[in-house]
Design a protein around this motif. Structure first.
Motif, PDB file in Angstrom:
ATOM      1  N   ASP A 104       2.201   0.503   2.850  1.00 39.86           N
ATOM      2  CA  ASP A 104       1.760  -0.710   3.552  1.00 39.86           C
ATOM      3  C   ASP A 104       1.584  -0.449   5.042  1.00 39.86           C
ATOM      4  O   ASP A 104       0.622  -0.891   5.657  1.00 39.86           O
ATOM      5  CB  ASP A 104       2.785  -1.832   3.354  1.00 39.86           C
ATOM      6  N   ALA A 105       2.566   0.288   5.609  1.00 41.72           N
ATOM      7  CA  ALA A 105       2.512   0.549   7.049  1.00 41.72           C
ATOM      8  C   ALA A 105       1.268   1.354   7.396  1.00 41.72           C
ATOM      9  O   ALA A 105       0.563   1.045   8.362  1.00 41.72           O
ATOM     10  CB  ALA A 105       3.782   1.299   7.482  1.00 41.72           C
ATOM     11  N   SER A 106       0.958   2.377   6.562  1.00 39.00           N
ATOM     12  CA  SER A 106      -0.228   3.200   6.854  1.00 39.00           C
ATOM     13  C   SER A 106      -1.482   2.336   6.785  1.00 39.00           C
ATOM     14  O   SER A 106      -2.371   2.430   7.625  1.00 39.00           O
ATOM     15  CB  SER A 106      -0.359   4.332   5.833  1.00 39.00           C
ATOM     16  N   HIS A 107      -1.477   1.480   5.741  1.00 34.23           N
ATOM     17  CA  HIS A 107      -2.627   0.609   5.559  1.00 34.23           C
ATOM     18  C   HIS A 107      -2.797  -0.324   6.765  1.00 34.23           C
ATOM     19  O   HIS A 107      -3.897  -0.480   7.308  1.00 34.23           O
ATOM     20  CB  HIS A 107      -2.427  -0.200   4.276  1.00 34.23           C
ATOM     21  N   GLU A 108      -1.686  -0.917   7.194  1.00 36.46           N
ATOM     22  CA  GLU A 108      -1.728  -1.850   8.331  1.00 36.46           C
ATOM     23  C   GLU A 108      -2.171  -1.157   9.608  1.00 36.46           C
ATOM     24  O   GLU A 108      -2.852  -1.745  10.441  1.00 36.46           O
ATOM     25  CB  GLU A 108      -0.357  -2.491   8.555  1.00 36.46           C
ATOM     26  N   LEU A 109      -1.727   0.116   9.748  1.00 38.89           N
ATOM     27  CA  LEU A 109      -2.089   0.844  10.972  1.00 38.89           C
ATOM     28  C   LEU A 109      -3.556   1.261  10.958  1.00 38.89           C
ATOM     29  O   LEU A 109      -4.192   1.374  12.001  1.00 38.89           O
ATOM     30  CB  LEU A 109      -1.207   2.096  11.122  1.00 38.89           C
ATOM     31  N   ARG A 110      -4.067   1.481   9.755  1.00 41.34           N
ATOM     32  CA  ARG A 110      -5.449   1.945   9.659  1.00 41.34           C
ATOM     33  C   ARG A 110      -6.431   0.874  10.158  1.00 41.34           C
ATOM     34  O   ARG A 110      -7.417   1.184  10.827  1.00 41.34           O
ATOM     35  CB  ARG A 110      -5.766   2.297   8.207  1.00 41.34           C
TER      36      ARG A 110
END
Ligand code: ADP
Length: 472
Positions: free
Chosen positions: A246-252
């Motif tokens: 989720d964090a990677s997705h949100e940062l992307r």
């Protein structure tokens, strides 16, 4: 030194206990046998004593010591019962002494030490004897009698019994060791099976479980407990994996927005105003990313247990007072009504002031974000018997009942686009809940879609700290 395995230790204990039992059993049997064999020998001694008694009784009453010597000699020198006999008169005169006893005086006792009848084992010239030492009344005289019989047969039987015991003991111990080892292996076989399965479980197959034992004993409890632990580890592991994804997705998302904005701006030359506009967008996304990263870091620190809270008595009235001052301006800008009712007397809690501020900021930030103008936001502080209650109430969009339990989850947003448009990350309430838990409190929401929401935080109250008297 390497410790022995439980199986070997159990076996050794078994053998030790068995050996102890064998020793006690062997020794008791040997003692009982000896007692019985000596009883038989002593019985024959007794009957010889009776014969001697009758013989002495038959002597003349006024017979002199010399006469008695002669009579006894005549009879007992040729009798077997005289082979180990010594006879004294009460005067101390020796009436009879067998030649064997002349040669082995150590078999005898000093006559003056003989009172009550005694039976003793004796050994001389390679032979075993049972001796009796007693006084005897016969025909007006008191005699001191010392009489023995050979006890070689009895001793030989005893020795034979002992050698049998010693001969069989090692064999029995060996059998005990083998049986003990087999039993311990059998009892611990499920442990080996558990170890094998446990070894095979890793990050890639965390959903595997140990074989369920139905033994109804400690081993079943052990396997059940390990499986429960694996359940918890799997849940934690999935949470971490989900969180990372989720964090990677949100940062992307913000990074690609920044990239697109920059690419578009650079595609052809633009006016200064257009460049400024692009840079403003980039700055906004960068700020959002910073917030997101800060929140991610806060949760990561919380998860790893590295976030240390500085607990001390906090006057919530003061804390909320200063927080509400800061939000008044925001309310004006957003054209919302904001009121704070925190006039209660001192409400002290044990807490970390910065964290409690952050908690209130998160709730107020949400209230402002999800309340369109014209609307109202209210911050309240009440006191209950045991707790201080912070309430943040708004007249905003509200939250549907099915979403109310989920909004405290990480990255959960009821309306993703709306949250993003408002600068939300979906992490605020997760952080708020962590802070509340750290303060041993509870957080709950009441809301109706379209009417507004009320967030309520209960924190355990403490007594107001005593102020030190100021020196005059
Ligand atoms: P966000 O950064 O998206 O606000 P939060 O974790 O703070 O994330 O909140 C999670 C979700 O709960 C929000 O996206 C929003 O949908 C909902 N929510 C939180 N507070 C309120 C509120 N006061 N009114 C309506 N919805 C709210």
């Amino acid at each position: 030194m390497k410790r022995l395995s439980i199986g070997v230790r159990l076996m050794l204990w078994y053998v030790a206990i068995f050996a102890m039992g064998e020793l006690i059993f062997g020794a008791s049997m040997w003692l009982i046998l000896r007692h019985n064999l000596y009883d038989i020998v002593d019985d024959s001694l007794e009957s010889q004593m009776e014969d001697l008694g009758s013989f002495l009784q038959a002597q003349k009453k006024d017979a002199t010591a010399a006469k008695l010597q002669e009579e006894v000699n005549e009879t007992y020198a040729i009798e077997h019962s005289g082979d180990y006999l010594q006879l004294h008169l009460e005067t101390g005169d020796l009436i009879y002494r067998a030649s064997f006893l002349e040669a082995h005086p150590s078999l005898l006792m000093p006559p003056d030490q003989i009172n009550r009848p005694k039976f003793r084992s004796r050994y001389a010239a390679g032979k075993h004897f049972r001796f009796t030492f007693q006084k005897m009344q016969a025909n007006g005289h008191t005699y001191t009698v010392e009489m023995g019989v050979p006890a070689d047969d009895a001793v030989e039987t005893l020795n034979l019994f002992r050698s049998y015991l010693l001969m069989f003991a090692p064999g029995l111990l060996l059998v005990a060791a083998v049986v003990g080892y087999w039993m311990s292996r059998r009892a611990l076989a499920p442990v080996d099976a558990l170890v094998q399965t446990a070894r095979a479980i890793g990050g890639a197959n965390l959903n595997s479980r140990l074989q369920k034992l139905e033994t109804g004993d400690e081993l079943q409890r052990l396997s059940d407990t390990l499986n429960e632990m694996l359940d918890r580890i799997e849940i934690a592991f999935l949470r971490v994996t989900q969180f990372t994804a989720d964090a990677s997705h949100e940062l992307r998302t913000p990074v690609s927005l920044i990239r697109t904005e920059a690419e578009l701006a650079l595609r052809r030359s633009r006016s200064e105003a257009e460049y400024k506009e692009s840079l403003r967008h980039i700055l906004l996304e960068a700020e959002r990313t910073t917030t997101l990263i800060e929140q991610l870091l806060a949760l990561a620190r919380a998860d790893s247990g590295r976030e240390t809270l500085h607990m001390q008595p906090v006057d919530l009235r003061q804390t909320l007072g200063s927080v509400s001052d800061a939000w008044r301006q925001v309310a004006t800008i957003r054209d919302l009504q904001f009121s704070a009712s925190i006039d209660d007397p001192d409400a002290f809690v044990m807490g970390d002031e910065a964290m409690l501020r952050r908690l209130t900021d998160i709730l107020l930030d949400n209230a402002f974000k999800y309340t369109p103008s014209p609307g109202a936001v209210r911050l309240g502080l009440e006191q209950k018997d045991e707790s201080a209650v912070i309430t943040v109430q708004d007249s905003g969009v509200g939250i549907a009942p099915e979403d109310q339990s989920k909004i405290f989850e990480r990255f959960y947003r009821v309306d993703k686009a709306r949250s993003r448009a408002q600068g939300g990350t979906g992490l605020g309430l997760a952080i708020a809940q962590w802070i509340v838990t750290q303060h041993r409190g509870t957080i709950a929401v009441e809301s109706r879609p379209g009417e507004g929401s009320t967030f309520r935080v209960d924190l355990p109250k403490i007594a107001a700290p005593v102020q030190n008297a100021q020196p005059a």
